[in-house]
Design a protein around this motif. Sequence first.
Motif, short mmCIF file in Angstrom:
data_model
loop_
_atom_site.label_atom_id
_atom_site.label_comp_id
_atom_site.label_asym_id
_atom_site.label_seq_id
_atom_site.Cartn_x
_atom_site.Cartn_y
_atom_site.Cartn_z
N LYS A 62 97.49 36.01 0.22
CA LYS A 62 98.00 36.69 -0.97
C LYS A 62 98.30 38.17 -0.71
O LYS A 62 99.19 38.75 -1.32
CB LYS A 62 96.98 36.60 -2.11
CG LYS A 62 96.70 35.19 -2.61
CD LYS A 62 95.69 35.25 -3.75
CE LYS A 62 95.44 33.86 -4.33
NZ LYS A 62 94.66 33.02 -3.39
N HIS B 90 107.21 38.54 2.43
CA HIS B 90 107.12 38.03 1.05
C HIS B 90 107.94 36.76 0.88
O HIS B 90 107.49 35.80 0.23
CB HIS B 90 107.57 39.10 0.06
CG HIS B 90 107.41 38.68 -1.37
ND1 HIS B 90 106.18 38.60 -1.99
CD2 HIS B 90 108.32 38.31 -2.31
CE1 HIS B 90 106.34 38.20 -3.24
NE2 HIS B 90 107.62 38.00 -3.45
N GLY B 91 109.13 36.74 1.46
CA GLY B 91 109.94 35.53 1.39
C GLY B 91 109.34 34.37 2.15
O GLY B 91 109.53 33.20 1.78
N GLN C 63 98.78 30.93 4.14
CA GLN C 63 99.16 31.26 2.76
C GLN C 63 98.35 32.42 2.17
O GLN C 63 97.70 32.28 1.14
CB GLN C 63 99.03 30.03 1.87
CG GLN C 63 99.93 28.87 2.26
CD GLN C 63 101.41 29.25 2.21
OE1 GLN C 63 101.87 29.83 1.25
NE2 GLN C 63 102.13 28.93 3.27
N ASN D 133 105.92 33.76 2.72
CA ASN D 133 104.72 33.15 2.13
C ASN D 133 104.32 33.71 0.76
O ASN D 133 103.28 33.32 0.22
CB ASN D 133 103.52 33.26 3.10
CG ASN D 133 103.20 34.71 3.45
OD1 ASN D 133 103.58 35.63 2.75
ND2 ASN D 133 102.51 34.89 4.57
N GLY D 134 105.13 34.63 0.22
CA GLY D 134 104.85 35.16 -1.11
C GLY D 134 103.82 36.27 -1.16
O GLY D 134 103.47 36.74 -2.25
N ALA D 135 103.31 36.71 -0.02
CA ALA D 135 102.25 37.71 0.00
C ALA D 135 102.78 39.12 -0.25
O ALA D 135 103.91 39.45 0.09
CB ALA D 135 101.51 37.68 1.33
N SER E 295 106.57 44.02 -3.46
CA SER E 295 106.21 43.11 -2.38
C SER E 295 105.76 43.85 -1.12
O SER E 295 104.93 43.33 -0.37
CB SER E 295 107.40 42.19 -2.04
OG SER E 295 108.54 42.95 -1.69
#
Length: 238
Positions: free
Chosen positions: A153, A180-181, A151, A183-185, A27
């Motif tokens: 990546k 990362h937590g 959002q 937005n997941g990027a 991440s």
Amino acid sequence: MIAIRDITVAFGGVTALNRLTADLADSVVGIIGPNGAGKTTFLNVMSGFVLPKTGSIDAFGTEILALRPHQRSRWGLRRSFQKEQVVDDLTVEENVGVVLDSLSLGTAERERQLSKALEFAGLASLRKVRAAGLNAFFRRMTEIARCVAGQPKLLLLDEPGAGLSQNEVEVLRRMISDIHGFNGAMTLLIDHDVDLIQAVCSSTMVLDFGSLVTSGPTRDVLSDPRVRAVYLGVEEVA
């Protein structure tokens, strides 16, 4: 995962990246090396500002070298630079909101995404302040907010801790760890602050003269004798 294969960049007779090949999956991934190693050139290739002579970059199933810079932004790539790129005449929310303008969001969703990014970066109370009135720390936080908005990546951060105090770097450390937590990027981080790299990067790759020295878990990379000699200036005693 990001699969980098045989990336070569040459400026005249100087090879800035020499058949760079690596797989990046964590991440937060650190990118370190001495000045002139090719770190920023690599981010410029990722961003679309430099076209490599050879190679490919598959990011989460998308060949990003086939995309123009504005297409990469819409795809979900965000970038900060060594010298911050905040527009003084715009407010904090206007500086951040420009990233959202290309995403075809409705008014309510745009506001939701904007507010989330400002809150994440600790800027909610400063959203109406013109950037010209911000100190160096909040200018950096404005860049972070712009990077996490909409959002994304993949975030590319080029020495975001430069010029910040120790306490400010600690705030930055927590923020990068939380991306990362939030937005997941995935985040690729260039920084000369080894303590920051150790604190936030699960894995790290090391460049020198445009070539990959090593890549792997950060703890292992920073204890590698080649890295200690090339980057940390430590000669191993036989």
